[in-house]
Design a protein around this motif. Structure first.
Motif, mmCIF file in Angstrom:
data_model
loop_
_atom_site.group_PDB
_atom_site.id
_atom_site.type_symbol
_atom_site.label_atom_id
_atom_site.label_comp_id
_atom_site.label_asym_id
_atom_site.label_seq_id
_atom_site.Cartn_x
_atom_site.Cartn_y
_atom_site.Cartn_z
ATOM 1 N N VAL A 300 -3.602 -8.081 0.881
ATOM 2 C CA VAL A 300 -2.463 -7.443 0.212
ATOM 3 C C VAL A 300 -2.397 -5.968 0.584
ATOM 4 O O VAL A 300 -1.316 -5.421 0.853
ATOM 5 C CB VAL A 300 -2.572 -7.618 -1.317
ATOM 6 C CG1 VAL A 300 -1.515 -6.785 -2.027
ATOM 7 C CG2 VAL A 300 -2.407 -9.081 -1.699
ATOM 8 N N LEU A 301 -3.546 -5.292 0.617
ATOM 9 C CA LEU A 301 -3.561 -3.879 1.002
ATOM 10 C C LEU A 301 -3.067 -3.691 2.433
ATOM 11 O O LEU A 301 -2.325 -2.740 2.726
ATOM 12 C CB LEU A 301 -4.977 -3.314 0.855
ATOM 13 C CG LEU A 301 -5.476 -3.096 -0.577
ATOM 14 C CD1 LEU A 301 -6.941 -2.677 -0.570
ATOM 15 C CD2 LEU A 301 -4.633 -2.046 -1.285
ATOM 16 N N LEU A 302 -3.469 -4.580 3.326
ATOM 17 C CA LEU A 302 -3.020 -4.455 4.709
ATOM 18 C C LEU A 302 -1.526 -4.712 4.839
ATOM 19 O O LEU A 302 -0.850 -4.082 5.660
ATOM 20 C CB LEU A 302 -3.814 -5.430 5.592
ATOM 21 C CG LEU A 302 -5.233 -4.975 5.948
ATOM 22 C CD1 LEU A 302 -6.048 -6.124 6.521
ATOM 23 C CD2 LEU A 302 -5.186 -3.828 6.944
ATOM 24 N N TRP A 303 -0.993 -5.619 4.014
ATOM 25 C CA TRP A 303 0.452 -5.834 4.056
ATOM 26 C C TRP A 303 1.206 -4.682 3.414
ATOM 27 O O TRP A 303 2.327 -4.368 3.817
ATOM 28 C CB TRP A 303 0.809 -7.168 3.409
ATOM 29 C CG TRP A 303 0.800 -8.262 4.412
ATOM 30 C CD1 TRP A 303 -0.232 -9.092 4.722
ATOM 31 C CD2 TRP A 303 1.860 -8.622 5.295
ATOM 32 N NE1 TRP A 303 0.122 -9.946 5.730
ATOM 33 C CE2 TRP A 303 1.402 -9.676 6.107
ATOM 34 C CE3 TRP A 303 3.148 -8.156 5.483
ATOM 35 C CZ2 TRP A 303 2.184 -10.272 7.072
ATOM 36 C CZ3 TRP A 303 3.932 -8.739 6.456
ATOM 37 C CH2 TRP A 303 3.455 -9.793 7.237
ATOM 38 N N LEU A 304 0.619 -4.038 2.408
ATOM 39 C CA LEU A 304 1.219 -2.812 1.885
ATOM 40 C C LEU A 304 1.230 -1.730 2.962
ATOM 41 O O LEU A 304 2.209 -0.981 3.100
ATOM 42 C CB LEU A 304 0.440 -2.330 0.661
ATOM 43 C CG LEU A 304 0.658 -3.092 -0.646
ATOM 44 C CD1 LEU A 304 -0.280 -2.567 -1.719
ATOM 45 C CD2 LEU A 304 2.104 -2.972 -1.109
ATOM 46 N N LEU A 305 0.148 -1.637 3.720
ATOM 47 C CA LEU A 305 0.076 -0.656 4.800
ATOM 48 C C LEU A 305 1.111 -0.965 5.880
ATOM 49 O O LEU A 305 1.776 -0.060 6.403
ATOM 50 C CB LEU A 305 -1.339 -0.662 5.393
ATOM 51 C CG LEU A 305 -1.607 0.293 6.553
ATOM 52 C CD1 LEU A 305 -1.327 1.734 6.150
ATOM 53 C CD2 LEU A 305 -3.048 0.146 7.032
ATOM 54 N N ARG A 306 1.260 -2.226 6.214
ATOM 55 C CA ARG A 306 2.272 -2.622 7.207
ATOM 56 C C ARG A 306 3.678 -2.251 6.719
ATOM 57 O O ARG A 306 4.493 -1.706 7.481
ATOM 58 C CB ARG A 306 2.171 -4.128 7.458
ATOM 59 C CG ARG A 306 3.145 -4.661 8.493
ATOM 60 C CD ARG A 306 3.141 -6.172 8.446
ATOM 61 N NE ARG A 306 1.837 -6.693 8.820
ATOM 62 C CZ ARG A 306 1.573 -7.274 9.982
ATOM 63 N NH1 ARG A 306 2.530 -7.432 10.867
ATOM 64 N NH2 ARG A 306 0.375 -7.733 10.241
ATOM 65 N N THR A 307 3.967 -2.543 5.431
ATOM 66 C CA THR A 307 5.278 -2.208 4.872
ATOM 67 C C THR A 307 5.499 -0.708 4.847
ATOM 68 O O THR A 307 6.606 -0.223 5.100
ATOM 69 C CB THR A 307 5.401 -2.790 3.452
ATOM 70 O OG1 THR A 307 5.107 -4.186 3.480
ATOM 71 C CG2 THR A 307 6.785 -2.578 2.899
#
Length: 652
Positions: A300-307
Motif C-alpha cells: 500500500v505504501l508503494l502504491w501511495l508512492l506511485r500515486t
C-alpha cells in the motif's frame, strides 16, 4: 434515526412559486424576504417568539407595508420556513437533519426563554443533547450538516460536540462488549442472541471489528475528518486503527489504489476528485500517518508512492513515503518495487534512483538498530534471526536488478551503484547477484571489457553455489579473469572436501583398532562383535582405496590448472607483442583468434573439472552414508559389550 414532534396543529402553509402564504383566514401584514423566497406572514406570531424580528417589525411600523429582509440567517429560506412554522405553533418534526439548522437560526433570531417560554433555542438544544449526541448515526448526520452552517455551528460548539461524541463511540474497544456502541441499543442475551420482549429469537449478533466506522468517517469533509481523527488520537485509540482508517480513505478517493489492493475493508465508490484535490488529499494523509513500522502494508505504501509521483506532489511528501517504505523494505514484493519512471528527464524504464534512496533508508535504519558493529560472518547471517530482514532485502534487490537489467538505457554505473549498496554480509550466496550481472551483460553486448570486469568485481566467487560455478565456468560473456577465479575457488573447495574425507577416514580406522585391541576378552566372548570388527576393517580399507583414487584425481586436476595458467601467460605475452607491432591487426582478427584459442583450450579442462566435481559429490555422499552406518554399529556394539561385561561380573 431519532425525531421529535413539537406540535400537532395541522399545516397552514402553502407555497406558490417563490412565495409562502399562511392560510389562517387573516390578511398578511408583514412580508419577510429571505434570498429569492418571500414569506407573507403576520406580525404577532413572529414578534412573540423572536426578539430580532420584534425589533425589525417595530422599526418598520411607520411604513404602510412592513417588509423585513433577512439575508444573513443561517440556513437561508429552508431554516426560516421551519422557524415560521414554529412561531405559528404548527406541526414540526425535529431530526438530526434539521436540528442544526434550527439551532443556528434560533440563535441568530434570539428566540430565547426571556422572549417566550419553552422557546426554540431550548427545545433544539434539549433534542440535540438527549437524542442526537447519544446516537452514532444521528451525530454523524448532524455533523455533516454543519459544513453549510459555518461559522455559526462552530460558535455554538455544535461541531466540537458532534466530534467528541463520534470519537468517544469509535474509541470504545468492541472486544470489550462484543459489539460497538450503536444507536439501536438492541437487547442481547448472555449467549449472544437478540432478545425481543425478553425472549431469545435465536438470531446471533453480528461480529463487529475495529474498522466498523471507517466508511462513515470517510463520508465527512476532509477538514472535519482530520479533527475527528485528532480527537480519537487524544483519546488513546490504537495507531493501527488510525492508520487503517487513513488507508481506507486513500483507497476510496485515490483512483487506481483500490484496484490492486484486495486486503482490508473495501470502500464504497466515491465521487471522483480533481487532480489538485487528490494531490492535497494525499499530502494530508501523509502528514497524518503515524511514523511507525508495520501500521500499513508495504505494498500500500508503494502504491501511495506511485500515486504521489503521478500526481507530482511536493518533494517532502515523496521523501516521507520513501522513508516509510524503507522502514519495512524487507516486507516488499518485487512486483510492487518496479516503480515506472514518470519523469521526462530520466531515460530509464524504472525509477532506479527512488529504489536506491529507499534502500539507503533501510540500511540506515538497520545500522542504527544493529549498533553499527563489525560485519558478521556467513554463519552468523544464516543463523541469526536479526539478520533475516537484510538478507531478505538483498534477495529482493538482486531480483530487482535482474528485472531492470534488460533496459538498454540503464548505465553500468547506476546498476553497479545499486548492487554495491548492500554490505557483504547481506548476501549469504552471490547466485542472485551473478544472475543479475549475467542478464545485464547479455542485454548489453557492446559493453567494453573494462566495464565488464568492473561489474564482475561485485561477485565473490567463494560465495557461488556449485550450480552457479558450473554455469560461470562455461559463460562466454564473463571476462577471462573471472572464469579463472571461479575455477580456482572450485578447485580449493574440492581440495578441502577431499582432505576432510581423508581425515574422517583415518579417525574411523583408529577408533576401530582401539575397539579391537582394548576389548579383547569381551570381543572373544561375542562372536557377533568380532564379525562386526572384521567388516568395519574391510569397509575402512575400501574407503581408503577410494580416497587414494580421489587424491590422484586431485593431483591431476592441479596439474591441469597449472598448465592452463602457463598457457594463459604465454597467450598474454603473445598478444602484447602483437599489439606492439601489429596495430590494427592485433585488435581485429588476431584478437578474435586469440579469444577462440583460449575458449578451445579451456573447454576440455572445464569439462574435466565438472566430471571431477560430480565424482567428488558421489564419493562424498557414499562416505557420509558409510559413516552414518558405522556410527550406529559402534553405538550398538558398545551397548552390547557393556551388557556382556555386566553378565560376566554377575556370574563371577
Amino acid at each position: 434515526m431519532g425525531s421529535m414532534k413539537l406540535s400537532s396543529k395541522p399545516d397552514a402553509f402553502t407555497r406558490r412559486g417563490q412565495a409562502w402564504y399562511c392560510t389562517t383566514g387573516l390578511p398578511s401584514d408583514v412580508l419577510v424576504e429571505v434570498g429569492e423566497m418571500s414569506f407573507h406572514l403576520h406580525k404577532f406570531p413572529l414578534l412573540s417568539k423572536s426578539a430580532i424580528l420584534g425589533r425589525l417589525i417595530e422599526e418598520n411600523s411607520d411604513s404602510d407595508e412592513c417588509v423585513i429582509k433577512l439575508s444573513d440567517i443561517p440556513g437561508g429560506a429552508k431554516s426560516f420556513e421551519l422557524v415560521a412554522r414554529f412561531c405559528y405553533g404548527l406541526k414540526i418534526e425535529l431530526s438530526s437533519e434539521n436540528v442544526v439548522y434550527l439551532r443556528c437560526a434560533a440563535e441568530h433570531l434570539e428566540m430565547t426563554e426571556e422572549t417566550s417560554g419553552d422557546n426554540l433555542i431550548n427545545q433544539t438544544e434539549s433534542f440535540f443533547n438527549q437524542v442526537v449526541l447519544r446516537s452514532w448515526k444521528d451525530s454523524l448526520e448532524a455533523l455533516r450538516t454543519c459544513d453549510g452552517l459555518l461559522p455559526h455551528a462552530e460558535d455554538l460548539h455544535i461541531v466540537k460536540r458532534c466530534i467528541e461524541s463520534l470519537a468517544g463511540k469509535a474509541s470504545i474497544d468492541p472486544d470489550l462488549f462484543g459489539w460497538p456502541v450503536s444507536e439501536h441499543s438492541t437487547m442481547q442475551s448472555p449467549g449472544g442472541s437478540v432478545l425481543w420482549n425478553g425472549i431469545s429469537t435465536g438470531a446471533k449478533v453480528r461480529n463487529w471489528s475495529s474498522d466498523w466506522w471507517y466508511d462513515d468517517a470517510s463520508s465527512l469533509s476532509f477538514p472535519t475528518y482530520k479533527r475527528l481523527i485528532s480527537s480519537m488520537e487524544s483519546r488513546g485509540i490504537k495507531q493501527e486503527i488510525i492508520a487503517g482508517s487513513l488507508t481506507y480513505c486513500a483507497k476510496k478517493f485515490l483512483p487506481g489504489l483500490n484496484r490492486r489492493q484486495s486486503t482490508g475493508p473495501m470502500p464504497l465508490p466515491a465521487a471522483t476528485l480533481s487532480d489538485e484535490e487528490q494531490r492535497r488529499l494525499l499530502e494530508e494523509i501523509d502528514r497524518m500517518l503515524p511514523l511507525q513500522r508495520g501500521l500499513i502494508s508495504t505494498n500500500v505504501l508503494l502504491w501511495l508512492l506511485r500515486t504521489a509521483m503521478i500526481l507530482k506532489v511536493d518533494r517532502a511528501c515523496i521523501s516521507n513515503l520513501e522513508k516509510r517504505v524503507g522502514m519495512q523494505l524487507d516486507e516488499a514484493t518485487l512486483e510492487d518495487l518496479l516503480l515506472p519512471n514518470f519523469s521526462y528527464t530520466m531515460d530509464t524504464l524504472y525509477n532506479v534512483e527512488c529504489i536506491h534512496r529507499i534502500l539507503d533508508h533501510f540500511l540506515a535504519m538497520d545500522q542504527t538498530m544493529g549498533g553499527g558493529g563489525a560485519s558478521p560472518c556467513l554463519d552468523d547471517v544464516m543463523a541469526s534471526p536479526s539478520l533475516a530482514p537484510i538478507t531478505a532485502v538483498a534477495k529482493l534487490i538482486d531480483g530487482y536488478l535482474a528485472e531492470i537489467a534488460p533496459d538498454i538505457n540503464l548505465k553500468p554505473l547506476k546498476f553497479q551503484s545499486l548492487a554495491a549498496a548492500l554490505p557483504e554480509y547481506a548476501r549469504p550466496l552471490d547466485d542472485g547477484l551473478y544472475r543479475a550481472i549475467d542478464v545485464y551483460l547479455k542485454s548489453h553486448p557492446t559493453l567494453p571489457e573494462a566495464e565488464r570486469e568492473q561489474l564482475c568485481r561485485l561477485i565473490d566467487c567463494q560465495k557461488l553455489s556449485l550450480e552457479a560455478c558450473t554455469h560461470a565456468a562455461q559463460n562466454e560473456r564473463l571476462p577471462l579473469r573471472v572464469v579463472v577465479q571461479v575455477l580456482f575457488f572450485e578447485q580449493l573447495q574440492l581440495r578441502t572436501s577431499v582432505a576432510g574425507c581423508l581425515l574422517v577416514s583415518d579417525n574411523l580406522e583408529a577408533s576401530s583398532r582401539t575397539l579391537r585391541g582394548g576389548g579383547g576378552g569381551a570381543v572373544a566372548a561375542s562372536g557377533e562383535a568380532g564379525c562386526w570388527a572384521t567388516a568395519a576393517v574391510r569397509e575402512n580399507q575400501a574407503l581408503r582405496v577410494g580416497m587414494d583414487s580421489m587424491r590422484l584425481r586431485l593431483m591431476e586436476l592441479e596439474r591441469e590448472c597449472s598448465d592452463m595458467r602457463q598457457d594463459i601467460r604465454k597467450l598474454g605475452r603473445g598478444r602484447r607483442r602483437l599489439r606492439g607491432g601489429g596495430g590494427v591487426v592485433a585488435g581485429g582478427k588476431d584478437g578474435g583468434g586469440w579469444a577462440a584459442r583460449v575458449q578451445r583450450m579451456l573447454t576440455p579442462r572445464m569439462m574435466k573439472l565438472q566430471m571431477c566435481s560430480a565424482q567428488h559429490d558421489a564419493a562424498e555422499q557414499q562416505r557420509m552414508n558409510n559413516e552414518h552406518k558405522k556410527v550406529e554399529k559402534v553405538a550398538k556394539n558398545k551397548k552390547q559389550l557393556s551388557m556382556d561385561d555386566g553378565d560376566d561380573e554377575e556370574e563371577a
